[in-house]
Write an enzyme that holds these catalytic residues in place. Sequence first.
Site, PDB file in Angstrom:
ATOM      1  CE  LYS A  22     -35.580   9.809  -8.360  1.00  0.00           C
ATOM      2  NZ  LYS A  22     -36.891   9.202  -8.663  1.00  0.00           N
ATOM      3  CG  ASN A  23     -38.756  12.442  -7.874  1.00  0.00           C
ATOM      4  OD1 ASN A  23     -38.263  11.654  -8.681  1.00  0.00           O
ATOM      5  ND2 ASN A  23     -39.023  12.108  -6.631  1.00  0.00           N
ATOM      6  NE  ARG A  92     -44.669   3.413  -9.251  1.00  0.00           N
ATOM      7  CZ  ARG A  92     -45.664   2.605  -9.596  1.00  0.00           C
ATOM      8  NH1 ARG A  92     -45.404   1.371  -9.920  1.00  0.00           N
ATOM      9  NH2 ARG A  92     -46.895   3.043  -9.645  1.00  0.00           N
ATOM     10  CB  CYS A 116     -42.392  -0.948  -6.991  1.00  0.00           C
ATOM     11  SG  CYS A 116     -42.801   0.303  -5.796  1.00  0.00           S
ATOM     12  NE  ARG A 121     -45.368   4.223  -5.811  1.00  0.00           N
ATOM     13  CZ  ARG A 121     -44.106   4.472  -6.157  1.00  0.00           C
ATOM     14  NH1 ARG A 121     -43.199   3.563  -5.925  1.00  0.00           N
ATOM     15  NH2 ARG A 121     -43.780   5.593  -6.760  1.00  0.00           N
ATOM     16  N   PRO A 122     -50.879   2.051  -7.307  1.00  0.00           N
ATOM     17  CG  PRO A 122     -52.949   2.441  -6.294  1.00  0.00           C
ATOM     18  CD  PRO A 122     -51.527   2.088  -5.984  1.00  0.00           C
ATOM     19  CB  VAL A 123     -51.629   4.509 -12.459  1.00  0.00           C
ATOM     20  CG1 VAL A 123     -50.145   4.436 -12.148  1.00  0.00           C
ATOM     21  CG2 VAL A 123     -52.106   3.294 -13.267  1.00  0.00           C
ATOM     22  CG  ASP A 124     -56.717   4.673  -8.395  1.00  0.00           C
ATOM     23  OD1 ASP A 124     -55.548   4.492  -8.011  1.00  0.00           O
ATOM     24  OD2 ASP A 124     -57.565   5.270  -7.712  1.00  0.00           O
ATOM     25  CD  GLN A 125     -57.342   9.028  -7.404  1.00  0.00           C
ATOM     26  OE1 GLN A 125     -57.818  10.152  -7.537  1.00  0.00           O
ATOM     27  NE2 GLN A 125     -58.058   7.979  -7.024  1.00  0.00           N
ATOM     28  CG  ASP A 305     -39.255  10.329  -1.800  1.00  0.00           C
ATOM     29  OD1 ASP A 305     -39.371  11.026  -2.821  1.00  0.00           O
ATOM     30  OD2 ASP A 305     -39.913   9.298  -1.609  1.00  0.00           O
ATOM     31  CB  ILE A 327     -46.665   8.294   1.594  1.00  0.00           C
ATOM     32  CG1 ILE A 327     -46.614   9.658   2.286  1.00  0.00           C
ATOM     33  CG2 ILE A 327     -46.904   8.420   0.096  1.00  0.00           C
ATOM     34  CD1 ILE A 327     -47.853  10.514   2.116  1.00  0.00           C
ATOM     35  NE  ARG A 398     -34.798   3.741 -10.647  1.00  0.00           N
ATOM     36  CZ  ARG A 398     -35.982   3.796 -10.066  1.00  0.00           C
ATOM     37  NH1 ARG A 398     -36.295   2.950  -9.122  1.00  0.00           N
ATOM     38  NH2 ARG A 398     -36.856   4.667 -10.442  1.00  0.00           N
TER      39      ARG A 398
HETATM   40  C1  EPZ Z   1     -43.778  10.443  -6.441  1.00  0.00           C
HETATM   41  O1  EPZ Z   1     -44.219   9.141  -6.729  1.00  0.00           O
HETATM   42  C2  EPZ Z   1     -42.261  10.368  -6.389  1.00  0.00           C
HETATM   43  N1  EPZ Z   1     -41.741   9.947  -7.689  1.00  0.00           N
HETATM   44  C3  EPZ Z   1     -41.838   9.385  -5.300  1.00  0.00           C
HETATM   45  O2  EPZ Z   1     -40.430   9.429  -5.222  1.00  0.00           O
HETATM   46  C4  EPZ Z   1     -42.404   9.860  -3.964  1.00  0.00           C
HETATM   47  O3  EPZ Z   1     -42.073   8.917  -2.956  1.00  0.00           O
HETATM   48  C5  EPZ Z   1     -43.926   9.986  -4.068  1.00  0.00           C
HETATM   49  O4  EPZ Z   1     -44.269  10.872  -5.160  1.00  0.00           O
HETATM   50  C6  EPZ Z   1     -44.558  10.542  -2.802  1.00  0.00           C
HETATM   51  O5  EPZ Z   1     -43.989  11.788  -2.511  1.00  0.00           O
HETATM   52  C7  EPZ Z   1     -41.680  10.854  -8.693  1.00  0.00           C
HETATM   53  O6  EPZ Z   1     -42.046  12.017  -8.534  1.00  0.00           O
HETATM   54  C8  EPZ Z   1     -41.120  10.365  -9.999  1.00  0.00           C
HETATM   55  P1  EPZ Z   1     -47.914   9.394  -5.427  1.00  0.00           P
HETATM   56  P2  EPZ Z   1     -45.768   8.905  -7.134  1.00  0.00           P
HETATM   57  O7  EPZ Z   1     -48.759   9.156  -6.635  1.00  0.00           O
HETATM   58  O8  EPZ Z   1     -46.285  10.066  -7.873  1.00  0.00           O
HETATM   59  C9  EPZ Z   1     -51.300   6.465  -3.966  1.00  0.00           C
HETATM   60  C10 EPZ Z   1     -38.282   8.550  -5.099  1.00  0.00           C
HETATM   61  O9  EPZ Z   1     -37.735   7.946  -4.170  1.00  0.00           O
HETATM   62  N2  EPZ Z   1     -51.844   6.558  -5.338  1.00  0.00           N
HETATM   63  O10 EPZ Z   1     -47.800  10.775  -4.886  1.00  0.00           O
HETATM   64  O11 EPZ Z   1     -45.857   7.557  -7.763  1.00  0.00           O
HETATM   65  C11 EPZ Z   1     -49.957   5.757  -3.908  1.00  0.00           C
HETATM   66  O12 EPZ Z   1     -50.120   4.366  -3.835  1.00  0.00           O
HETATM   67  C12 EPZ Z   1     -39.703   8.220  -5.468  1.00  0.00           C
HETATM   68  O13 EPZ Z   1     -37.770   9.467  -5.782  1.00  0.00           O
HETATM   69  C13 EPZ Z   1     -53.064   5.953  -5.635  1.00  0.00           C
HETATM   70  O14 EPZ Z   1     -53.677   5.327  -4.784  1.00  0.00           O
HETATM   71  O15 EPZ Z   1     -46.450   8.845  -5.717  1.00  0.00           O
HETATM   72  C14 EPZ Z   1     -49.345   6.327  -2.639  1.00  0.00           C
HETATM   73  O16 EPZ Z   1     -49.847   5.608  -1.526  1.00  0.00           O
HETATM   74  C15 EPZ Z   1     -40.199   7.008  -4.705  1.00  0.00           C
HETATM   75  N3  EPZ Z   1     -53.560   6.054  -6.894  1.00  0.00           N
HETATM   76  C16 EPZ Z   1     -49.896   7.757  -2.593  1.00  0.00           C
HETATM   77  O17 EPZ Z   1     -51.007   7.786  -3.495  1.00  0.00           O
HETATM   78  C17 EPZ Z   1     -52.920   6.762  -7.895  1.00  0.00           C
HETATM   79  O18 EPZ Z   1     -53.432   6.831  -9.033  1.00  0.00           O
HETATM   80  C18 EPZ Z   1     -48.921   8.822  -3.062  1.00  0.00           C
HETATM   81  O19 EPZ Z   1     -48.380   8.367  -4.278  1.00  0.00           O
HETATM   82  C19 EPZ Z   1     -51.670   7.375  -7.569  1.00  0.00           C
HETATM   83  C20 EPZ Z   1     -51.164   7.275  -6.299  1.00  0.00           C
END
Ligand code: EPZ
Length: 428
Positions: A22-23, A92, A116, A121-125, A305, A327, A398
């Site tokens: 999926k991912n 998301r 969520c 789950r911010p997207v600042d990066q 996960d 995480i 999902r």
């Molecule tokens: C991906 O989510 C996966 N989803 C998630 O899988 C998975 O749990 C996660 O990576 C961690 O491995 C997909 O690939 C579609 P991150 P993602 O950005 O990219 C923080 C599932 O069950 N962060 O790696 O959203 C964030 O809050 C799902 O299939 C920021 O602070 O996760 C978290 O604490 C759930 N700012 C950490 O980084 C940002 O701009 C890692 O999040 C982005 C992230």
Amino acid sequence: MDVIRIRGGKRLHGVVPISGAKNAALPVLCATLLSDGESLLRNVPRLRDIETTAALLRFLGRNVEVDTPLVRVSGNGEPRPEAPYELVKQMRASIMVLGPLVARYGRAKVSLPGGCQIGTRPVDQHLKGLEALGATIRISRGYIVAEAPSRLRGNEIVFDLPTVTGTENLMMAAALAKGKSTLVNCAHEPEVEELALVLNKMGARVNGAGTDVIQIEGADELAPFDHAIVSDRIEAGTYMVAVAAAGGDVLLENAPLEHLEVLAVKLRAAGVEISREGTAVRVRRDKPLRPVDVTTAPHPGFPTDMQAQFMVLMCLAEGTSRIVETIFENRFMHVPELGRMGALIDVDGHTAHVHGGRPLSGAKVMATDLRASASLVIAGLVTAEGETDVQRVYHLDRGYDHMERKLAAIGADTQRIKGDEHIKGDEA
Ligand code: EPZ
């Protein structure tokens, strides 16, 4: 809403086919926005998130035919560069259309995903990276409005922390930026490497995927692609834990053991036999389980996960184990539900102490997020008495292709009781 009903106590035997990841499929579907023409994706899993992404691409103006495991995406010319709240709130990962749209068409309006169940789950990066490539970003009424009046230009981007979709979003943007980009402190997940493979098939020059530093030489134009998606390591890991919990001897066809080394080490330490047999992974467990401590970490560490699923296994081990979630800030919501089934788990902040060896009993339980749902199904497999009804299984659908069928095919007593569908928020 559908309910999955499980009666525990059955050992598992047989073969489980592991589907495409999926991912990996989600970013690769977003990458189709980087070119005109028809792209073909193979080995795509039959999941709600795939349908949601298809709906988003259609909303943007692409033609999408979903006939899993095949998905065809085609279309030419500028799409409508807007990802509406109604679609983004379901998933998301929709944020990953932002990079391709800004890079290719110079503008995009994408709803902020919002928080969520498992965290803010911010997207600042994602946004900082796009600004580094020359985009202007503003937030207006819950939407990210990104503009690049002239073509994005390659630059050096340093992530404050490894982010999977953040790395993927910026890889796609940099693939069409003018000049070279260097992404530093990247996520190492196999899904990042899969996207790099596809971008290189499209004509980009991406090196270093799977390591901290990814170098990308932007192309003036990218071509459509034909690609078979890698197997899903989290689906495979989930079934490995299910067999470990229920006991038995099962072959997981096309399971990517090379992406599951840490999980395999932990399972072996708990008393589970894991071995490779051709393209399959064989999982056997017929002796008492031992407690094992786990701390989640970015890949190649123990996957967040897999945390909820592994916690159920530790409920069956003779002794106490410690599980630390590093995480996400709120990924223990399966704990109270497992408690209703008789588990004894103490949570202190990001640490859970699992006091194993107590029998679990069937109950009505509520799924809250994708992987917590899977953990509740696994718990239902091992109850000493009673039946378990897992509610809100739209979360499960999902990320898992009819899990109840794949489990029933190896001897589990699982069935889906149809209800009326409601689509709620998301967490992936
Ligand atoms: C991906 O989510 C996966 N989803 C998630 O899988 C998975 O749990 C996660 O990576 C961690 O491995 C997909 O690939 C579609 P991150 P993602 O950005 O990219 C923080 C599932 O069950 N962060 O790696 O959203 C964030 O809050 C799902 O299939 C920021 O602070 O996760 C978290 O604490 C759930 N700012 C950490 O980084 C940002 O701009 C890692 O999040 C982005 C992230």
